[in-house]
Design an enzyme around this catalytic site. Structure first.
Site, short mmCIF file in Angstrom:
data_model
loop_
_atom_site.label_atom_id
_atom_site.label_comp_id
_atom_site.label_asym_id
_atom_site.label_seq_id
_atom_site.Cartn_x
_atom_site.Cartn_y
_atom_site.Cartn_z
N ASN A 39 -3.46 -3.53 9.50
CA ASN A 39 -3.40 -4.61 8.61
C ASN A 39 -3.30 -5.49 9.93
OD1 ASN A 39 -4.46 -7.59 8.38
ND2 ASN A 39 -1.86 -7.48 6.60
N LYS B 14 -4.46 -8.36 10.69
CA LYS B 14 -4.48 -10.01 11.06
C LYS B 14 -5.41 -10.78 11.80
CE LYS B 14 0.53 -9.25 8.73
NZ LYS B 14 1.82 -9.77 8.54
N HIS C 140 -2.44 -10.35 -0.31
CA HIS C 140 -1.51 -10.27 0.41
C HIS C 140 -0.54 -11.40 0.45
CE1 HIS C 140 0.88 -10.15 4.87
NE2 HIS C 140 0.72 -8.38 4.87
N GLU D 22 0.37 -13.75 2.52
CA GLU D 22 -0.05 -14.60 3.51
C GLU D 22 -1.25 -15.24 2.50
OE1 GLU D 22 -0.47 -12.31 7.04
OE2 GLU D 22 1.47 -12.82 7.43
N GLU E 258 4.81 -5.15 -1.10
CA GLU E 258 6.08 -5.77 0.46
C GLU E 258 6.50 -6.72 -0.54
OE1 GLU E 258 2.70 -4.79 3.34
OE2 GLU E 258 1.99 -7.06 2.39
N GLY F 70 6.65 -8.85 8.95
CA GLY F 70 6.67 -9.43 9.96
C GLY F 70 8.12 -10.11 10.37
N SER G 25 7.61 -4.62 8.25
CA SER G 25 8.39 -4.84 9.39
C SER G 25 8.59 -3.02 9.03
CB SER G 25 9.98 -5.03 9.55
OG SER G 25 9.40 -6.23 9.60
C1 PEP Z 1 1.44 -6.87 6.54
O1 PEP Z 1 0.95 -7.67 7.31
O2 PEP Z 1 1.28 -6.77 5.72
C2 PEP Z 1 2.74 -6.34 7.50
C3 PEP Z 1 3.71 -5.31 6.60
O3 PEP Z 1 3.56 -6.91 8.54
P1 PEP Z 1 4.72 -6.20 9.04
O4 PEP Z 1 4.19 -4.93 9.22
O5 PEP Z 1 4.24 -7.02 10.33
O6 PEP Z 1 6.09 -7.02 8.62
#
Ligand code: PEP
Length: 253
Positions: free
Chosen positions: A11, A13, A97, A99, A169, A175, A215
């Site tokens: 992803n 973003k 997601h 976000e 998630e 992040g 992460s």
């Molecule tokens: C994500 O954007 O779904 C995500 C898991 O980001 P990160 O790996 O940076 O935590």
């Protein structure tokens, strides 16, 4: 270790200009080993979809979009419909997601409409669910995840749910550099599979893929992928650099 074919998703973003996206996808396909048990999904920003689509040459690589609108067309300035995403070569669309939920006010009923639109257009949805830190600390993880899944899948029939991938998630791990431990993730994945069995049936629950996101990095991927209900990964930060994403795809069990 999962018995399902794994899906490793990047992803991006709001990152990468068209030229960066192009060199990344060419380089990655060239360098990553081919595995019978793994698929790779690249989810660029809308502006790079066409370029990445035109550069995908491998059968184990797929294209996805980060968001969609649920209507087919109309006066929705700034929005993109699922048929437009299909037109540009997408196979998957990310739905819900954290976000989108937390920064753009997407509630479960909207996520449900988007997911249904994705399935009606014959594409696959990656449905993201996960609890906030305060919800985990208040022991509400299972309640939150269950309610997100049930509301997002409202009206989704047995014959269509095979095109849904779920991504667990935990929001506190996205992040932040803070990853759920393999056992913390496995426990929630197992719970999600149980809920899918209750809503649909055992065969469906056993065939659906449940990804972990939050992460994921080259140094924690191997341990996570050893868990039996972790069927792949949704990777943000570590998918922006071809070397680290390659290592994640090439996880070692
Ligand atoms: C994500 O954007 O779904 C995500 C898991 O980001 P990160 O790996 O940076 O935590």
């Amino acid at each position: 270790m999962s018995v399902r074919k794994s899906l490793i998703a990047a992803n991006w973003k709001m990152h990468k200009l068209i030229s960066d996206a192009e060199s990344f996808i060419v380089d990655l396909q060239d360098k990553v080993k081919e595995f019978n048990d793994r698929e790779v999904l690249i989810i660029p920003p809308f502006t790079a979809l066409k370029t990445v689509s035109s550069k995908i040459t491998r059968k184990d690589f797929f294209l996805g979009a980060q968001n969609c609108h649920w209507e087919e067309k109309g006066a929705f300035t700034g929005e993109i419909s699922v048929s437009m995403l299909k037109d540009v070569g997408c196979t998957y669309v990310l739905v819900g997601h954290s976000e989108r939920r937390n920064l753009f006010g997407e509630i479960d009923s909207i996520i449900n409409k988007k997911l249904i639109a994705v399935l009606q257009n014959g594409l696959k949805a990656v449905l993201c669910v996960g609890e906030l830190l305060e919800e985990r600390e208040a022991n509400k993880t299972f309640d939150v995840v269950e309610s997100q899944i049930i509301r997002a899948l409202a009206g989704v029939k047995e014959e269509d749910v095979g095109n849904v991938v779920i991504a667990y998630e935990p929001v506190w791990a996205i992040g932040t550099g803070r990853t759920a431990s393999p056992s913390q993730a496995q426990e929630v994945h197992e719970f999600i599979r149980k809920k899918l069995e209750e809503k649909y049936n055992k065969d469906i629950a056993n065939s659906l893929r449940i990804l972990y996101g939050g992460s994921v990095k080259p140094n924690n991927v191997d341990e996570l992928m050893k868990e039996k209900d972790i069927d792949g990964l949704l990777v943000g930060g570590a998918s922006l650099e071809a070397g680290s994403f390659k290592r994640i795809i090439e996880y070692v069990l």
